[in-house]
Design an enzyme around this catalytic site. Sequence first.
Site, short mmCIF file in Angstrom:
data_model
loop_
_atom_site.label_atom_id
_atom_site.label_comp_id
_atom_site.label_asym_id
_atom_site.label_seq_id
_atom_site.Cartn_x
_atom_site.Cartn_y
_atom_site.Cartn_z
N SER A 1 0.85 -1.19 0.00
CA SER A 1 0.00 0.00 0.00
C SER A 1 0.88 1.23 0.00
O SER A 1 1.97 1.22 0.58
CB SER A 1 -0.93 0.01 1.22
OG SER A 1 -0.18 0.02 2.42
N HIS B 1 -2.91 7.37 -4.23
CA HIS B 1 -2.95 6.21 -3.34
C HIS B 1 -3.05 4.97 -4.20
O HIS B 1 -3.68 4.98 -5.26
CB HIS B 1 -4.17 6.30 -2.42
CG HIS B 1 -4.63 4.97 -1.90
ND1 HIS B 1 -5.61 4.22 -2.54
CD2 HIS B 1 -4.25 4.24 -0.83
CE1 HIS B 1 -5.80 3.09 -1.88
NE2 HIS B 1 -5.00 3.07 -0.84
N VAL C 1 -2.35 -3.02 -3.59
CA VAL C 1 -2.59 -4.32 -4.21
C VAL C 1 -2.32 -5.38 -3.16
O VAL C 1 -1.37 -5.27 -2.39
CB VAL C 1 -1.72 -4.56 -5.47
CG1 VAL C 1 -2.24 -3.73 -6.64
CG2 VAL C 1 -0.26 -4.22 -5.21
N ARG C 2 -3.16 -6.41 -3.12
CA ARG C 2 -3.09 -7.35 -2.01
C ARG C 2 -3.61 -8.73 -2.41
O ARG C 2 -4.38 -8.87 -3.37
CB ARG C 2 -3.92 -6.83 -0.84
CG ARG C 2 -5.38 -6.59 -1.20
CD ARG C 2 -6.12 -5.80 -0.14
NE ARG C 2 -7.51 -5.55 -0.54
CZ ARG C 2 -7.91 -4.51 -1.25
NH1 ARG C 2 -7.01 -3.61 -1.64
NH2 ARG C 2 -9.17 -4.35 -1.57
N HIS D 1 -20.74 11.46 4.01
CA HIS D 1 -21.13 12.59 4.85
C HIS D 1 -20.81 13.93 4.20
O HIS D 1 -21.29 14.97 4.66
CB HIS D 1 -20.45 12.48 6.22
CG HIS D 1 -18.95 12.50 6.17
ND1 HIS D 1 -18.20 11.44 5.75
CD2 HIS D 1 -18.07 13.47 6.49
CE1 HIS D 1 -16.92 11.74 5.82
NE2 HIS D 1 -16.80 12.98 6.26
N GLY E 1 -4.66 -6.41 14.63
CA GLY E 1 -3.49 -6.21 15.48
C GLY E 1 -2.25 -5.81 14.72
O GLY E 1 -1.13 -6.12 15.13
N GLY E 2 -2.43 -5.13 13.60
CA GLY E 2 -1.29 -4.68 12.81
C GLY E 2 -0.53 -3.56 13.49
O GLY E 2 -0.92 -3.05 14.54
N ARG E 3 0.55 -3.15 12.86
CA ARG E 3 1.41 -2.12 13.43
C ARG E 3 0.78 -0.74 13.17
O ARG E 3 0.65 -0.33 12.02
CB ARG E 3 2.79 -2.20 12.79
CG ARG E 3 3.81 -1.23 13.38
CD ARG E 3 5.20 -1.54 12.82
NE ARG E 3 6.19 -0.67 13.40
CZ ARG E 3 6.62 0.47 12.83
NH1 ARG E 3 6.08 0.86 11.68
NH2 ARG E 3 7.55 1.20 13.41
#
Length: 300
Positions: free
Chosen positions: A93, A107, A110-111, A176, A259-261
Amino acid sequence: MSEQADVAASFLRELQDRICAAIEKIDGSARFEEDAWTRPAGGGGRTRVLRNGAIFEQAGVNFSRVHGSPLPPSATAHRPDLVGGSFVATGVSLVLHPRNPHIPTTHANVRYFEASKEGVDTVWWFGGGFDLTPFYPVDEDIKHWHTVARDLCAPYGDDVYARYKRWCDEYFYLKHRGETRGVGGLFYDDLNEGGFERCLSFTRDVGQGLLDGYLPIVDRRKDTPYGEREREFQLYRRGRYVEFNLVYDRGTLFGLQSGGRTESILMSLPPRVRFEYAYTPEVGSPEARLDEYLKPRDWV
């Protein structure tokens, strides 16, 4: 973890290297600093951040590969049969925040994601895309951006660009505010149609398309003069980036829920930003012109 996950992770590490090299070359001044990290629950990654460059005020390019269980709620919202299962997720990312307000922010992500659960067939999919967020839009730049996106999609089907362009317009939308985050690009998710090799090939092309689409825009706009007025407007509009990432972005939610950084997850936020109560640009001003671009339209 499967051989497919290994292949995807290898490609994504190489993509991070290639993007960082290209950004350093066009910036010509600053270099990325790498922060390697491990996730206590499984996996880790490489966070790379370039700061105070000649062109980029901040550029972050992340690679991660994490695994564990259970699946975070954001990953099972549309797949309730996988609740409680295990996962492996790997991706790249990036967010590039230029200094010159005439260069758009961009931005990309890719994953590859794989999930398994006893009694349920293992599932996998690719996702990602790229989008462009100008402050002072130039039609030539936006048409070039979408031409690159259209052309990379063409080998994969006549309707691919139209579908993923529309998906991008719908995803990067601030409900919004009643406006898109920028002028769009491509967005896709849950992609496994046609098999692993075809989906990997498409994702490779998206990664290269980001560079092919963005670098010529940077080169055209990097020397455009600007003053305090343009800079203040850029900082104000960066606030929309913050709003979207913290309210709607699925990648941010997944990272925090799994729980990522935290520093790596929030690396996408701009280094400087301002908020102003009830800001309204002067009628007929260059700043007011942006409103016309914050609604979906066909560019190519």
